[in-house]
Design a protein around this motif. Structure first.
Motif, mmCIF file in Angstrom:
data_model
loop_
_atom_site.group_PDB
_atom_site.id
_atom_site.type_symbol
_atom_site.label_atom_id
_atom_site.label_comp_id
_atom_site.label_asym_id
_atom_site.label_seq_id
_atom_site.Cartn_x
_atom_site.Cartn_y
_atom_site.Cartn_z
ATOM 1 N N LYS A 37 -30.776 23.095 2.303
ATOM 2 C CA LYS A 37 -30.749 21.709 1.837
ATOM 3 C C LYS A 37 -29.387 21.040 1.964
ATOM 4 C CE LYS A 37 -34.301 22.705 -1.662
ATOM 5 N NZ LYS A 37 -34.606 22.699 -3.124
ATOM 6 N N THR A 38 -28.344 21.805 2.244
ATOM 7 C CA THR A 38 -26.988 21.251 2.246
ATOM 8 C C THR A 38 -26.217 21.724 3.464
ATOM 9 O OG1 THR A 38 -25.984 23.086 1.014
ATOM 10 C CG2 THR A 38 -26.982 21.310 -0.282
ATOM 11 N N ALA A 39 -25.076 21.079 3.697
ATOM 12 C CA ALA A 39 -24.174 21.471 4.781
ATOM 13 C C ALA A 39 -22.747 21.437 4.258
ATOM 14 C CB ALA A 39 -24.331 20.528 5.975
ATOM 15 N N PHE A 40 -21.840 22.053 4.988
ATOM 16 C CA PHE A 40 -20.434 22.076 4.585
ATOM 17 C C PHE A 40 -19.922 20.657 4.335
ATOM 18 C CE2 PHE A 40 -20.094 26.179 7.143
ATOM 19 C CZ PHE A 40 -20.066 26.984 6.002
ATOM 20 N N GLY A 41 -19.243 20.480 3.205
ATOM 21 C CA GLY A 41 -18.635 19.197 2.895
ATOM 22 C C GLY A 41 -19.528 18.222 2.174
ATOM 23 N N ASP A 42 -20.845 18.509 2.070
ATOM 24 C CA ASP A 42 -21.733 17.623 1.318
ATOM 25 C C ASP A 42 -21.313 17.583 -0.145
ATOM 26 O OD1 ASP A 42 -23.205 17.156 3.572
ATOM 27 O OD2 ASP A 42 -24.930 18.374 2.982
ATOM 28 N N ILE A 43 -21.375 16.411 -0.745
ATOM 29 C CA ILE A 43 -20.961 16.238 -2.136
ATOM 30 C C ILE A 43 -22.201 16.297 -3.024
ATOM 31 C CG2 ILE A 43 -19.824 14.730 -3.808
ATOM 32 C CD1 ILE A 43 -19.215 14.002 -0.172
ATOM 33 N N ILE A 44 -22.238 17.258 -3.925
ATOM 34 C CA ILE A 44 -23.382 17.439 -4.817
ATOM 35 C C ILE A 44 -23.098 16.830 -6.181
ATOM 36 C CG2 ILE A 44 -24.755 19.152 -6.068
ATOM 37 C CD1 ILE A 44 -24.559 20.950 -3.632
ATOM 38 N N ILE A 45 -23.921 15.885 -6.551
ATOM 39 C CA ILE A 45 -23.864 15.290 -7.888
ATOM 40 C C ILE A 45 -24.853 16.062 -8.752
ATOM 41 C CG2 ILE A 45 -24.042 13.183 -9.258
ATOM 42 C CD1 ILE A 45 -21.945 13.102 -6.977
ATOM 43 N N ALA A 46 -24.348 16.766 -9.748
ATOM 44 C CA ALA A 46 -25.179 17.656 -10.561
ATOM 45 C C ALA A 46 -26.032 16.869 -11.542
ATOM 46 C CB ALA A 46 -24.296 18.651 -11.314
ATOM 47 N N ASP A 47 -27.306 16.672 -11.181
ATOM 48 C CA ASP A 47 -28.226 15.938 -12.044
ATOM 49 C C ASP A 47 -29.660 16.365 -11.746
ATOM 50 O OD1 ASP A 47 -29.116 14.053 -13.935
ATOM 51 O OD2 ASP A 47 -29.536 12.618 -12.326
ATOM 52 N N PRO A 48 -30.236 17.215 -12.582
ATOM 53 C CA PRO A 48 -29.688 17.764 -13.818
ATOM 54 C C PRO A 48 -28.749 18.937 -13.541
ATOM 55 C CG PRO A 48 -31.855 18.675 -13.452
ATOM 56 C CD PRO A 48 -31.628 17.668 -12.350
ATOM 57 N N CYS A 49 -28.047 19.329 -14.594
ATOM 58 C CA CYS A 49 -27.179 20.503 -14.545
ATOM 59 C C CYS A 49 -27.652 21.479 -15.623
ATOM 60 C CB CYS A 49 -25.731 20.098 -14.799
ATOM 61 S SG CYS A 49 -24.526 21.428 -14.569
ATOM 62 N N PHE A 50 -27.700 22.761 -15.274
ATOM 63 C CA PHE A 50 -28.131 23.748 -16.255
ATOM 64 C C PHE A 50 -27.339 25.031 -16.091
ATOM 65 C CE2 PHE A 50 -30.782 24.416 -12.548
ATOM 66 C CZ PHE A 50 -30.927 25.786 -12.447
ATOM 67 N N ASP A 51 -27.337 25.840 -17.132
ATOM 68 C CA ASP A 51 -26.604 27.099 -17.153
ATOM 69 C C ASP A 51 -27.528 28.208 -16.665
ATOM 70 O OD1 ASP A 51 -25.102 29.326 -17.665
ATOM 71 O OD2 ASP A 51 -24.662 28.848 -19.748
ATOM 72 N N SER A 52 -27.184 28.807 -15.532
ATOM 73 C CA SER A 52 -28.035 29.857 -14.972
ATOM 74 C C SER A 52 -27.673 31.239 -15.490
ATOM 75 C CB SER A 52 -27.922 29.869 -13.446
ATOM 76 O OG SER A 52 -26.613 30.254 -13.047
ATOM 77 N N GLY A 53 -26.612 31.339 -16.276
ATOM 78 C CA GLY A 53 -26.166 32.665 -16.680
ATOM 79 C C GLY A 53 -26.146 32.907 -18.164
ATOM 80 N N SER A 54 -26.759 32.035 -18.954
ATOM 81 C CA SER A 54 -26.676 32.171 -20.412
ATOM 82 C C SER A 54 -27.735 33.097 -20.989
ATOM 83 C CB SER A 54 -26.839 30.786 -21.060
ATOM 84 O OG SER A 54 -28.140 30.294 -20.840
ATOM 85 N N GLY A 55 -28.765 33.384 -20.190
ATOM 86 C CA GLY A 55 -29.854 34.204 -20.725
ATOM 87 C C GLY A 55 -30.734 33.448 -21.686
ATOM 88 N N SER A 56 -30.723 32.117 -21.596
ATOM 89 C CA SER A 56 -31.552 31.300 -22.471
ATOM 90 C C SER A 56 -33.025 31.481 -22.122
ATOM 91 C CB SER A 56 -31.163 29.828 -22.348
ATOM 92 O OG SER A 56 -31.988 29.025 -23.143
ATOM 93 N N GLY A 57 -33.814 31.894 -23.082
ATOM 94 C CA GLY A 57 -35.226 32.122 -22.832
ATOM 95 C C GLY A 57 -35.795 33.118 -23.825
#
Length: 212
Positions: A37-57
């Motif tokens: 979905k992306t290429a080098f230099g593409d600017i990603i605006i994080a929306d939504p943003c979530f924590d993938s490492g918190s173990g929430s669940g």
């Protein structure tokens, strides 16, 4: 903050907000992109943003096996911020200018002109250099385009700030794809496109200049 990563980012953001009461908190930098979905230099605006490492669940026992059902909490950016960023998606002139403006000797400039992508971003606790681990994160959100370490912490600090609460967003550029062959060849270029995009964003963010 002397600390790196999510804790340091949250502490630093909180201190800056308390000391300066800014109207806008922005995080620039570099990130891993989803290769399809992306290429080098593409600017990603994080929306939504979530924590993938918190173990929430929640852990559940199914047929005598423990199975984890993730429930990541997502933070969205302000609608006005998202609209300004989305307006850039059709502005080819801006990104042609950003691309042509990179002329640092000894650093790699990819062949593609960068673009801005407003979509899901995951913040994890470690740097990924594994296709399998990257796929695990991709599987957590069907719209995922980026992965980095600190944006969720910055969002959390800004989102929970006392009034007047600042607007906030992250604009990080793709420097690798989180795979085994990742390197640092385009780090400088990606950092450049991130900052140059923010310069253009600030010039269009009229709310920053409303002194009422």
């Amino acid at each position: 903050s002397a600390q790196r990563g999510r804790t340091g980012a949250a502490v630093a953001t909180n201190r800056i907000i308390e000391a300066c009461a800014p109207r806008l908190v922005v995080m620039s930098g570099i990130c891993a992109g989803v290769k399809s979905k992306t290429a080098f230099g593409d600017i990603i605006i994080a929306d939504p943003c979530f924590d993938s490492g918190s173990g929430s669940g929640k852990w559940k026992a199914i047929d005598e096996n423990l199975v984890f059902h993730p429930a990541p909490y997502q933070i969205r950016i302000d609608d006005d911020i998202a609209q300004i960023c989305n307006d850039f998606t059709t502005d080819k002139k801006v990104f042609e200018e950003i691309y042509s403006g990179f002329n640092l000797q000894g650093f790699v400039r990819p062949t593609n002109i960068p673009k801005v992508i407003v979509n899901a971003n995951a913040s994890g606790g470690s740097v990924l250099q594994s296709s399998a681990k990257m796929q695990d994160v991709i599987d957590t959100h069907k719209n995922l385009v980026g992965l980095e370490m600190e944006a969720y912490a910055v969002y959390t600090a800004a989102n929970n700030a006392k009034s007047p609460k600042p607007k906030f967003f992250s604009a990080k550029s793709v420097c690798d794809f989180g795979t085994e062959d990742k390197g640092d060849q385009v780090h400088v270029y990606a950092a450049y496109t991130s900052v140059k995009f923010l310069n253009h964003f600030i010039s269009r963010a009229e709310f920053l200049y409303d002194m009422d």
